[in-house]
Structures are given as structure tokens and as C-alpha cells.
Design an enzyme around this catalytic site. Sequence first.
Site, PDB file in Angstrom:
ATOM      1  N   ASP A   1      -5.520  -3.510  -2.694  1.00 39.73           N
ATOM      2  CA  ASP A   1      -4.544  -3.209  -1.638  1.00 39.73           C
ATOM      3  C   ASP A   1      -3.952  -4.472  -1.004  1.00 39.73           C
ATOM      4  O   ASP A   1      -4.683  -5.354  -0.554  1.00 39.73           O
ATOM      5  CB  ASP A   1      -5.248  -2.372  -0.560  1.00 39.73           C
ATOM      6  CG  ASP A   1      -4.288  -1.777   0.447  1.00 39.73           C
ATOM      7  OD1 ASP A   1      -3.581  -2.545   1.116  1.00 39.73           O
ATOM      8  OD2 ASP A   1      -4.249  -0.538   0.563  1.00 39.73           O
TER       9      ASP A   1
ATOM     10  N   SER B   1       0.828  -1.201   0.000  1.00 36.94           N
ATOM     11  CA  SER B   1       0.000   0.000   0.000  1.00 36.94           C
ATOM     12  C   SER B   1       0.868   1.259   0.000  1.00 36.94           C
ATOM     13  O   SER B   1       1.705   1.435  -0.866  1.00 36.94           O
ATOM     14  CB  SER B   1      -0.954  -0.045   1.199  1.00 36.94           C
ATOM     15  OG  SER B   1      -2.016   0.856   1.030  1.00 36.94           O
TER      16      SER B   1
END
Length: 319
Positions: free
Chosen positions: A186, A42
Site C-alpha cells: 500500500d 490505495s
Amino acid sequence: MFEGFKVGLALGGGAARGLAHIGVLKVLEENQIPIDLIVGTSVGALVGGVYATTRSVVATEKRFRDFIFSKEFKRSRFDFLKESRQARPGLLYNFVSLVKKGIFYSFSMAKTSWISAEHFEHNINSILDDVRIEDTSIPFAAVATDINRGEEVVLREGSLRAAVSASSAVPGLLPPVPIDGRLLIDGGWMCKVPVLPALRLGASVVIGVDVSKEIEDTTGFRSGLNIMVRANALKSDALKTMQCRFADVLIEPDVDHVHWADFSAIVECINHGEEAARRKLGEMRRQIKMARFSSLLGYSRSRRLARAYMDEEDKGKAR
């Protein structure tokens, strides 16, 4: 003498709190702590990707500062989701928070993401160079999640921008990214702090950086939604804790109080990252020294522990 010995840096997810990674990098660079491999999840992939290409914390910090205070970033509407750090619980505060959440959830039900794919791509392009992962100055990998297969995906080749976009695609906020027939989101949903991927990619010693806080102090629950969010946080925190125990050194910047959408807190986050890294300097030097000596004997504590975990993981898949 230590050919093949690598120090890996595992940068975790945490949205705006991940700006603390810049402070950690600053301390590592100033104190000549080697970084032979970077794996990011991320925002950790975003910061790590910039540093892996520039190999300069000054350039990395400038790029983020320029972008965060640009007109392009303001169009992302993160400020709308941010709750004031000075706010105190009260009737007006609770009402405004409820309205914001209601608008966001209603929008998410009707659209794929809060931010469009086009705007997301523009933001990524503003921060990252258009290079292939194989060509970064420091070996780099980004961790994403295959939303269809429920698998962790470690991206080690191809477009750096595409890989970081996939690793950063927070469900509901940012659109999934298609890569090689997979639909990726993510990486934090499977691997919050990518310590194990760093070990699998050959790191002899791993420095992990955790900027997330899943478990918030609370006095009660007022809705089913809060209960579901809390339950998911408990699961995520347990998974993260299990992964982080394989790190040789774990740096935990004190950024819990920073709202996940408050990117304007960049200076504060960087300072906390520096403070946390300085507290761990002695431990980092000791662990690197010990790991180098152990590698001469063909022994690695972290690698042995991780191998045991991965063997159990493989057995589970075979069942």
C-alpha cells in the site's frame, strides 16, 4: 494558449472512506473542472484507475456499487472486521471486538494476508479493465511502497490492474505485489495523499482529496498495542499533513465516522464527497485561474514550494 498547463487530482487512501472520491469526481465532472492527470494511493488508485479508463463518474459509481453488493465481495470477509456504527462501548461490545481483533492478529501471524492473492486478483479484475496505464483516457499513476527498500514507487506504465493492486495492498489484509523485482505494498505507508507525485509528473495545480483520519479522539490507553497503534497514527498524520500543504486545494470529505471496512456505506460516502467538493468549487476555480496566469509568467507557487521540499529531500539522501 495554455499548452502544457495541467490540473492534477491527487486521490488519497482511506479504505471504505475512499468511496467519497466518487462524489468528488461527480462534482468536478458536473462543473467542468478539468482533470488532466490523476495520481492515486490505495483506494484512491482504485477509484482513480476506474475513472481514468471510463472517463465517466456514472460508469465508475455503477462499477463500485455492483461489486460491493456482489457475492464475490462478500467472500472478502470485510464485514467480519467491521464494527457496528450503532454499537456502544460495553462489556459485550468490548468482548466481541477483542475476539475479532484476536482472530485477525492470529491469522496475520500465520498467513501473509487476510485475503488470498487469488481472491485479491479476482476482486481487482472485477473492477478494473485489463489495460495498460499508458492507454488510459486520462493520464494516470498509482503510488505504492517498496517494502524491502523503504521507497515510494510511482507506477506510470504496465498493467493497470497490477499497479492498482500494489498500491492497494494493505499489509496484513492484502498480499504484497511483486513488480519488476520489487515487492510492493500500500502506497499510503509512504504517501497518504499523493500531492508531490502529481507535481513531479507535471501538474501545474493540484487538487488533493484526503479521506483519512489517523488521529482518533481518546481518553486513555489500555494496552501496549493501543499505544503502538497510536504512535504510528501520529507519525502518519504528521507525514500526511506535510504532504498536503503543497496542494493548491485540499478537499476533506466528512467521513471520519465511517468504519474503514464499511464498504456498504457507499451512498453516504459519495454524498459526503459531493458536499465537500461543492464547498471548494469557488476555491478550485480561483486557484486554476491564478495558476494559469502564473504559468504565463513562468511562476507556480505550488511547484516552487514542492521544489524546495524535494531539494531538501535530495540533500537528506545525499548525506
